[in-house]
Design a protein around this motif. Structure first.
Motif, PDB file in Angstrom:
ATOM      1  N   ALA A  93     -15.520  10.268  26.437  1.00  0.00           N
ATOM      2  CA  ALA A  93     -16.619  10.107  25.484  1.00  0.00           C
ATOM      3  C   ALA A  93     -17.395  11.404  25.313  1.00  0.00           C
ATOM      4  N   GLN A  94     -17.394  12.244  26.338  1.00  0.00           N
ATOM      5  CA  GLN A  94     -18.093  13.527  26.277  1.00  0.00           C
ATOM      6  C   GLN A  94     -17.535  14.454  25.208  1.00  0.00           C
ATOM      7  N   TRP A  95     -16.272  14.241  24.823  1.00  0.00           N
ATOM      8  CA  TRP A  95     -15.664  15.134  23.846  1.00  0.00           C
ATOM      9  C   TRP A  95     -16.457  15.160  22.545  1.00  0.00           C
ATOM     10  N   ALA A  98     -15.740  11.683  17.003  1.00  0.00           N
ATOM     11  CA  ALA A  98     -15.891  10.287  17.429  1.00  0.00           C
ATOM     12  C   ALA A  98     -14.602   9.498  17.219  1.00  0.00           C
ATOM     13  N   ASP A  99     -13.935   9.688  16.078  1.00  0.00           N
ATOM     14  CA  ASP A  99     -12.699   8.949  15.817  1.00  0.00           C
ATOM     15  C   ASP A  99     -11.608   9.339  16.810  1.00  0.00           C
ATOM     16  N   ALA A 100     -11.521  10.629  17.105  1.00  0.00           N
ATOM     17  CA  ALA A 100     -10.519  11.088  18.069  1.00  0.00           C
ATOM     18  C   ALA A 100     -10.795  10.519  19.455  1.00  0.00           C
ATOM     19  N   LEU A 160      -8.794  16.087  17.588  1.00  0.00           N
ATOM     20  CA  LEU A 160      -9.316  16.417  18.912  1.00  0.00           C
ATOM     21  C   LEU A 160     -10.081  17.739  18.856  1.00  0.00           C
ATOM     22  N   PRO A 161     -11.143  17.882  19.649  1.00  0.00           N
ATOM     23  CA  PRO A 161     -11.834  19.181  19.715  1.00  0.00           C
ATOM     24  C   PRO A 161     -10.869  20.287  20.134  1.00  0.00           C
ATOM     25  N   ASP A 162     -11.101  21.492  19.648  1.00  0.00           N
ATOM     26  CA  ASP A 162     -10.201  22.616  19.942  1.00  0.00           C
ATOM     27  C   ASP A 162     -10.041  22.837  21.440  1.00  0.00           C
ATOM     28  N   ALA A 163     -11.138  22.708  22.216  1.00  0.00           N
ATOM     29  CA  ALA A 163     -11.061  22.947  23.654  1.00  0.00           C
ATOM     30  C   ALA A 163     -10.150  21.920  24.323  1.00  0.00           C
ATOM     31  N   VAL A 164     -10.227  20.655  23.902  1.00  0.00           N
ATOM     32  CA  VAL A 164      -9.367  19.614  24.474  1.00  0.00           C
ATOM     33  C   VAL A 164      -7.917  19.869  24.088  1.00  0.00           C
TER      34      VAL A 164
END
Length: 1014
Positions: A696-698, A706-708, A742-746
């Motif tokens: 959830a922190q992502w 949020a959707d990812a 997804l966020p780039d870092a993830v």
């Protein structure tokens, strides 16, 4: 004395080195300093240089001197291996780190590039000769360390005594280590850090006028580490050099010379005009007045459009306006006000930020505000609102400046950021705003603000009044040369400088107590007294936010198993200093106890005194996890201690997103969890936690994810709930990798795990994907079951002995000490022959241990994670080896029972002592352990070619055993820091040998022999 095996290098090569690293020529004073050092003139008493004169280049001078000295025989080298730049401003530490990393990167690249500048290759090769190894062994010719906080197990800077090293640190972090009380470190690490800093280290105290007590302390430590206070001669004791643009005159200081004044680049900086209007306001109007001045100066500085042809305007830099104030709360308020300006951007720079957040913020904005920026680098006007944290060393350049009134030395530092390079033809405008109804006794600056304002008013010039215009405000030119011409002969008007408290006299009795580290005396001196003076606050604490940390409840409540879950979650991914925020102890205590908003209207400096009237009832409040490795526990606000590392849930808030995640205790929004990012930088290993809270922190720091996050949670549920296929790293990577958004870092972490291989680790209630390659883990002196790869006792002991001899010889220690250190290494782990310890190494199976060879390291950890301490503890209990028992004590017991083991030692007492303290215990008492089973010990075995007999308890914890007296004798013989240094050499030899064994390279790390050795 030049070794034929090293490339030639001379002082005359320094300009070429400087240009190859930094792309410009050094200033004349920098060349003069290198020539002086190369000629044997030693360091000057101080470097008294104005702002913007390039003082940070002293790192280059010191390093080049070390490279020059590398060709000497080890015992003749006088340049220090460890070069530390110390200052009490956090932003400066991080800024200087960028310079140090640039130097290190250039030297490392030169080793690999045959076309690199010859001078760079020469410097790199000479430093490599000191560090040992070769360019292809994975090491580096130069290390860089930034000491931001005392995080247990994060001591990578202290892994090698022969590594040339640039250290960037605050006063608290390096000062507490030097005084045997490293904030946040375990008591067993204290002598290791003190020994390395007290010997073979050069400390460059930047802006020493800000740290007068610490300068007093450094001089005392340098004296106590010298020949007067020990029976044996020191080799390279601590050396300290103050740097400042505004310090009191010091005889023997290096100052700008005629050549510097003739240098056009430097002269332009010194003569740049910086007229500052003197304004005042009531306290209630201060924020509005500062913001109004900033907006007005921004409009005045807007560049007129320049047209290169009929249709295309040239790209010009928009102005950068600095606003520097005295309090964090004021900075936040001004920043909030200026953010309302739709025509400009606003940036908040305070020391109260996590290093990773600050790195991101500075990386985003640095091109817009750095000195020497090019046209087009700053396309929109920018306000930079800051506290005292930008006063020192920050390579920022403002087009205009608004500053709150402050002592004269602080103002001169702030004006050093205005037109820093003197590149603007026109005068750079500024304003100083004074609070006319403020108390004369300021909590941070005392009466210096009022005295400075009065003096400025007395020298201010009133510009001619224009018809129809209001009367202009009086003005003072803060250009370096212009202001110097107005100063009295003594350097500053009376009362106009920031308070310079003196440290209490550091007496030998104080050092005696500080050097007692395990256990520390019940009445132990507080290091802060000698770092910041008697009117100071306790040291700061480190605050870390974690998403998967359960609530521990309020003070006095039962946690219902929450503590065990918290220990498992944090233990799986231990805190790193990059994710930790340094805060005053009382600020965190207030925040946890719910008193006000916990903000405090404090300045952004280390060691500031606690605000008057703040003291409240410390009972009650939220409990937090105090992380200290195996000694971690839940604590209430009243139980906080200086140097603590505290872990709190991200849901508690405390950081302001709009201010770049700067500290703001009034905010309640969730805070980003930086554990994976910090772990990757600290340990060079990718991990990804997959608990619900962590996933959830992502979406906390990455809007639009949020959707990812929802899709990822569905993938995790499918994988972990599939009864037909047990969860696997492959299934998780496949499922998560197929998601969009997804966020780039993830995404980068998933790619790294897929490329390098991953495994699934289950801990407590959590799950985590872990890269298969081993983490870079600093030396640990906790439990000593050594669950790594199987290593025979003889092989390990002889390997440590060889490594200790190599270290000592490379450092130029006397041959007798080289031999005794090697002998201590040969004997250090004999106590592991205790049958119960051997059973522990064999998983608690005493029968298997009796039939097998003696081990120093166990192979039982193969296939297990190194953090699985429960398995080690269970094996220990099965073996009957008591909790708290130390194999070092048994080693000393064997030495006393078999004098032949010490035959030929030059100082048998030293060898015995080093064996007994090689894990940091025994300074001055060895641990008391309830070990009834020791009375039944009666074991015979062969080790190191000797037939040995271990019988009964060692009894070294008893006073009649004479261990405290031995400790005292050896401190007189080798000095407080000299003895700790010898301990450090053996401990680091043990660490190096163990690391080589774990990596499968069971050989001593080779080190060069100096001239005259064989």
């Amino acid at each position: 004395m030049t070794s034929p095996d090293l490339p030639a290098l001379a002082a005359e090569d320094f300009p070429a080195y400087f240009a190859a690293v930094h792309g410009c020529a050094p200033f004349p004073w920098q060349v003069t300093l290198v020539r002086r050092l190369a000629a044997g003139g030693g360091w000057p008493a101080a470097l008294d240089l104005p702002t913007a004169a390039g003082k940070t280049a002293v790192l280059d001078a010191a390093l080049f001197h070390l490279a020059l000295d590398a060709a000497r025989a080890p015992a003749e080298r006088r340049a220090r291996l460890r070069i530390a730049l110390v200052v009490d401003r956090r932003l400066v530490v991080d800024g200087a780190r960028e310079r140090a990393l640039r130097i290190a990167d250039k030297l490392a690249a030169a080793e690999r590039d045959a076309t690199a500048a010859p001078v760079l290759r020469a410097v790199a090769e000479r430093l490599r000769a000191l560090a040992g190894g070769t360019a292809g062994d994975g090491g580096a010719p130069l290390g860089v360390a930034c000491l931001r906080g005392g995080i247990p197990r994060e001591n990578a800077w202290a892994e090698s005594p022969v590594q040339p090293l640039l250290i960037l640190a605050t006063v608290d972090q390096i000062g507490s280590r030097l005084l045997f009380r490293g904030y946040g470190l375990s008591e067993y690490a204290h002598p290791l850090h003190a020994g390395l800093l007290g010997e073979d280290t050069l400390i460059l105290l930047d802006e020493a006028h800000l740290s007068a007590p610490f300068l007093d302390t450094l001089r005392a430590v340098a004296d106590y580490g010298g020949a007067r206070w020990r029976e044996t001669p020191p080799l390279r004791p601590l050396q300290a050099v103050p740097l400042s643009a505004t310090q009191a005159p010091i005889d023997g200081a290096l100052r700008l010379g005629v050549e510097d004044r003739a240098c056009e680049e430097l002269a332009r900086r010194l003569r740049a005009a910086k007229p500052a209007r003197l304004l005042d306001a009531d306290a209630a109007q201060l924020v509005a007045r500062l913001a109004d001045c900033a907006r007005a100066l921004r409009r005045d500085c807007e560049p007129a459009p320049v047209v290169t042809d009929l249709f295309t305007p040239a790209e010009r830099c928009a102005p950068v306006v600095g606003v520097v104030v005295n309090r964090i709360a004021t900075a936040r308020a001004v920043h909030a006000e200026l953010r309302q300006d739709a025509e400009a951007d606003a940036l908040l720079l305070i020391g109260r930020m996590r290093p990773l957040d600050r790195d991101v913020l500075v990386a985003q904005h640095l091109p817009r505000l750095r000195a020497g920026r090019a046209d087009g680098d700053n396309p929109r006007p920018l306000y930079v609102v800051a506290t005292q944290t930008v006063e020192v060393g920050a390579d920022l350049d403002f087009d205009a400046l608004v500053t709150q009134s402050a002592p004269l030395d602080a103002l001169r530092q702030r004006f050093g950021r205005l037109n820093r390079l003197g590149a603007r033809d026109a005068a750079a405008p500024a304003a100083i705003v004074h609070v006319r109804d403020a108390k004369d006794d300021d909590p941070v600056y005392g009466g210096a603000i009022a005295a400075t304002w009065k003096w400025l008013a007395s020298i201010a010039e009133a510009p001619a009044k224009r018809r129809g215009q209001p009367k202009p405000e009086p003005t003072v030119d803060f250009g370096s040369d212009a202001l110097a011409a107005r100063l009295p002969a003594g350097g500053a008007p009376p009362g106009c400088l920031s308070p310079r408290p003196q440290a209490p006299v550091l007496l030998p009795a104080h050092v005696d107590r500080l050097a007692q580290t395990s256990p520390a005396p019940a009445l132990s001196p507080e290091p802060a007294l000698w770092l910041h003076g008697p009117d100071t606050a306790p040291a700061e604490v480190q605050l870390v936010w974690r998403a998967d940390l359960p609530e521990l409840g309020a003070d006095g409540e039962d946690d219902d198993g929450a503590l065990e879950a918290a220990l498992a979650a944090v233990g799986a991914l231990p805190p790193a200093s990059l994710e930790a925020l340094s805060l005053p102890l009382w600020t965190v205590r207030d925040w946890l106890a719910g008193r006000g908003d916990g903000a405090g209207d404090d300045g952004d400096v280390e060691g500031a005194r606690e605000p008057a009237g703040r003291r409240g009832d410390d009972r009650g409040g939220r409990r937090v996890l105090r992380w200290a490795g195996t000694d971690s526990r839940a604590v209430a606000p009243r139980e906080l201690r200086p140097g603590d590392t505290l872990v709190v849930p991200t849901t508690w808030g405390g950081l302001d997103r709009e201010a770049g995640w700067a500290w703001n205790p009034a905010t309640r929004a969730p805070v980003p969890d930086l554990a994976e990012a910090a772990y990757a930088q600290a340990r060079q290993r990718t991990v990804l936690r997959l608990g619900t809270a962590c996933v959830a922190q992502w979406a906390v720091a990455h809007s639009g994810a949020a959707d990812a996050v929802a899709a990822a949670l569905r993938v995790l549920a499918e994988v972990f709930d599939d009864a037909d296929a047990p969860p696997s790293a492959h299934a998780l990577l496949q499922g998560l990798g197929a998601l969009d958004g997804l966020p780039d870092a993830v995404r980068a972490r998933l790619d790294a795990l897929e490329a390098n291989g991953a495994r699934l680790l289950v801990y407590g209630h959590g799950r985590m994907l872990v890269e298969r390659r081993p983490a870079v883990v600093a030396a640990d002196d906790g439990d000593d079951a050594s669950l790594t790869v199987p290593v025979g006792l003889d092989d390990h002991c002889r390997g440590v002995g060889a490594q200790a001899r190599a270290f000592a010889a490379a450092l130029g220690l006397a041959p007798a000490l080289v031999d005794d250190l090697g002998r201590a290494g040969d004997l250090h782990d004999l106590g592991k022959a205790d049958p119960r310890f051997q059973a522990w190494l064999y998983g608690g199976d005493a029968r298997a241990a009796r039939r097998a060879p003696l081990l120093a390291k166990s192979g039982l950890a193969q296939g297990m994670d190194a953090s699985d301490r429960r398995a080690a503890a269970a094996a220990r209990d099965r073996a009957g080896y008591p909790r708290g028992a130390r194999h070092e004590c048994t080693s000393v017991q064997l030495l006393r029972a078999h004098p032949a083991l010490l035959a030929g030692a030059h100082d048998a007492e030293l060898v015995e002592y080093l064996v007994g303290t090689h894990h940091g215990r025994g300074r001055p008492f060895l641990p008391v352990v309830d070990d009834a089973g020791a009375e039944r010990l009666d074991a015979r075995f062969e080790a190191l070619g000797q037939h040995l007999h271990l019988r009964g308890a060692h009894r070294l914890e008893r006073l009649e055993a004479g261990w405290p007296e031995l400790f005292a004798r050896l401190q007189r013989r080798y000095g407080w820091w000299g003895l700790a240094y010898l301990e450090a050499l053996l401990r680091l030899a043990d660490h190096h040998r163990s690391a080589a064994e774990q990596a499968g390279a069971a050989a001593a790390i080779p080190l060069p022999l100096g001239e005259g050795q064989g």
